[in-house]
Design a protein around this motif. Structure first.
Motif, mmCIF file in Angstrom:
data_model
loop_
_atom_site.group_PDB
_atom_site.id
_atom_site.type_symbol
_atom_site.label_atom_id
_atom_site.label_comp_id
_atom_site.label_asym_id
_atom_site.label_seq_id
_atom_site.Cartn_x
_atom_site.Cartn_y
_atom_site.Cartn_z
ATOM 1 N N LEU A 156 3.233 -6.170 1.986
ATOM 2 C CA LEU A 156 3.324 -5.213 0.983
ATOM 3 C C LEU A 156 4.116 -3.965 1.521
ATOM 4 O O LEU A 156 3.800 -3.420 2.386
ATOM 5 C CB LEU A 156 2.249 -4.773 -0.072
ATOM 6 N N TYR A 157 5.059 -3.422 0.686
ATOM 7 C CA TYR A 157 5.630 -2.092 0.986
ATOM 8 C C TYR A 157 4.986 -0.994 0.496
ATOM 9 O O TYR A 157 5.357 0.085 0.551
ATOM 10 C CB TYR A 157 7.161 -2.040 0.733
ATOM 11 N N ASN A 158 4.172 -1.289 -0.815
ATOM 12 C CA ASN A 158 3.496 -0.291 -1.392
ATOM 13 C C ASN A 158 2.007 -0.566 -1.566
ATOM 14 O O ASN A 158 1.621 -0.703 -2.614
ATOM 15 C CB ASN A 158 4.332 -0.112 -2.932
ATOM 16 N N GLY A 159 1.551 -0.802 -0.610
ATOM 17 C CA GLY A 159 0.054 -1.338 -0.711
ATOM 18 C C GLY A 159 -1.020 -0.049 -0.917
ATOM 19 O O GLY A 159 -0.288 1.125 -1.037
ATOM 20 N N HIS A 199 8.621 2.886 -2.438
ATOM 21 C CA HIS A 199 9.435 2.128 -1.431
ATOM 22 C C HIS A 199 10.300 1.338 -2.358
ATOM 23 O O HIS A 199 9.445 0.231 -2.614
ATOM 24 C CB HIS A 199 9.043 2.037 -0.223
#
Lengths: 227, 302
Positions: A156-159, A199
């Motif tokens: 994930l880029y937005n965890g 992001h």
């Protein structure tokens, strides 16, 4: 470094079953450091294979050679005079080395004796943890030096996702949640603003075979010279 | 559902898990229990990474039965091309709500060795649907012919750690463009009150409709399982004790009672716009719960 693990002996035996004379080629760099494919491991595997085949009344002769780097032509050249007498080649290098060996000797079957598992750090003797997937667009600058592409099971880029479990990943209590660690590190540095921002979708750089030519070296590549 | 929320009614939504097979009758049977009792029905998308009838197809079955579906889409099984084409198809066939989720990891499901896609994450999915809807563009920026006017939802887990960060993650979903949120099942009311206070203080509840997630406990066993085995779930000991306090036959009834009390509190809680009832494989209990929670009749809006 690049790390690998040896294939199960049964799988290796199956690959060599049709051959009587095989040259096993080790590599003196990454796989040697991670204790899987250096000179020592070549000798051990050869002894195992010769013993197993002897017991089956179907002997095999395993040759041994190790080069400094199988991913480098100048070192592979050392094998040019050796391979002729063998029916097949076995490689204990990473997937890169195995392919370069096969490319150097296109008439010979090349058999992998290891499975390459990734780019890893050395945590302790014989203990390696993956850290990089070579995605081609590094995010470590805003993730506190912790890679979510590699260490988050969902990349994930937005965890973090909703499965964070007392700091662990939902897939395994032994696996730390990458985003939990990113949060903690950035909080400690007073840089949480970096992950408050959304992001956007990633532009994947690893969806085609990649060729890299460093600036200033374009010309050498164009001549395509081989040693 | 969009109209119910926008007119300020307290929303009440349900959930339905499609069958592990091509059995349309099974979907219709479950839908019958929900009809008239909820404003819309979430249709799960290969929940817990087990293969099931596709979410959009089950959504269509619901539309045929006269219910409003909420199309769940996870990032685990599709890349951005497949997602966008499914969104267009879903809208063309009458689906108006979408819930954007990351999805449980394949490891939990019936194909643990499958390759998880995760081309985009749930946050990026929200932004993608919004871009398609509001700008009439694909993620790539290409123009699309007739925008899908989806009502965009997402999930939020107020309880997973780090707790302090959860409200900021909600804020991120809001800035990505989400219209409504359905939360993870709530059992720890104290923690949820704190979370809602933060959300109110940050002004988030003015920008997004938050539906509180409720799952009635069927037994002490279920409560213990949720507490110990389900990642990110917060089940306080009081809940387990309360269920243990009644005889086994009456535990399910007690579970429903707890859920109804929760719903009563949510009706009064600042910033909570409705309840999302996840009665897992308990669809037939929904009419009773809706009745007891006094959320009937559901408003009829055209």
């Amino acid at each position: 470094m690049i790390v690998a693990k040896r294939k199960p002996i049964e799988e290796i035996k199956e690959m060599v079953k049709g051959y009587q004379k095989v040259l096993n080629v080790g590599c003196g760099t990454c796989v040697s450091v991670c204790l899987v494919g250096g000179e020592k491991e070549v000798n051990i595997l050869n002894a195992e294979l010769e013993m197993a085949r002897k017991m089956e009344d179907n002997p095999i002769e395993m040759g041994a050679a190790s080069v400094e780097r199988q991913c480098d032509r100048e070192f592979l050249a050392e094998l040019d005079d050796k391979v002729g007498e063998y029916e097949a080649l076995m490689s204990m290098a990473c997937g890169v080395g195995i392919q370069f060996l096969a490319e150097r000797f296109p008439d010979k079957p090349v058999l992998p004796a290891v499975d390459t598992t990734g780019l890893a750090v050395n945590q302790d003797v014989g203990w390696y943890e993956e850290r990089c997937r070579s995605c081609g667009s590094c995010v470590l600058g805003w993730t506190g030096g912790i890679c979510p592409v590699t260490l988050c099971a969902k990349g994930l880029y937005n965890g973090p996702c909703g499965g964070t479990n007392n700091g662990s990943c939902e897939i395994d209590p032994e696996q730390p949640c990458a985003w939990f660690k990113i949060y903690e590190r950035l909080a400690g540095q007073g840089r949480l603003d970096l992950i408050k921002e959304f992001h956007p979708a990633n532009a994947w750089q690893d969806q085609v075979p990649r060729t890299l030519i460093q600036p200033g070296y374009e010309k050498a590549e164009a001549t395509g010279q081989k040693t | 559902m969009e109209k119910v929320l926008k007119k300020g009614h307290f929303a009440f939504t349900g959930e339905l898990g499609p069958p592990r097979g091509a059995n349309a009758e099974e979907v219709r049977k479950k839908a019958a229990f929900l009809k008239g009792n909820v404003d819309s029905v979430n249709i799960t998308d290969n929940q817990t990474a087990m293969v099931r009838m596709s979410s959009w197809a089950s959504c269509l079955l619901l539309i045929q039965e006269g219910l409003e579906p909420n199309y769940q889409m996870v990032c685990r099984d599709r890349n951005r091309l497949a997602m966008q084409s499914d969104i267009l198809g879903a809208y063309a066939l009458g689906i108006r709500n979408i819930l954007c989720l990351s999805g449980d990891h394949c490891k939990f499901g019936d194909h643990p060795q499958a390759k998880g896609v995760f081309d985009i994450d749930s946050m990026q999915l929200i932004a993608m649907v919004k871009k398609m809807r509001d700008e009439g563009q694909f993620l790539s920026g290409g123009e699309l012919d007739e925008a899908p006017k989806m009502f965009i939802g997402a999930a939020a887990n107020p309880f997973a750690d780090p707790f302090e960060w959860r409200v900021y993650r909600l804020a991120k979903k809001v800035s990505a463009g989400v219209d409504f949120i359905q939360t993870q099942c709530i059992y720890n009311m104290e923690k949820f009150r704190q979370y809602m206070k933060q959300a109110n203080d940050m002004g988030l509840t003015e920008k997004v409709f938050i539906l509180a997630g409720v799952t009635p406990m069927k037994s002490v066993g279920m409560a213990k399982y949720m507490k110990n085995k389900v990642p990110g779930m917060d089940v306080p000991d009081e809940i387990i004790k309360r269920l243990q306090g009644v005889e086994k036959k009456k535990q399910a009834e007690e579970g429903i009672k707890i859920a109804v009390e929760q719903i009563e509190e949510f009706k009064e809680m600042k910033g909570v716009a409705g309840v999302h009832l996840m009665a897992i494989e308990w669809e037939h209990k929904v009419p009773q719960i809706a009745e007891m929670a006094k959320v009937l009749p559901r408003p009829k809006l055209e």
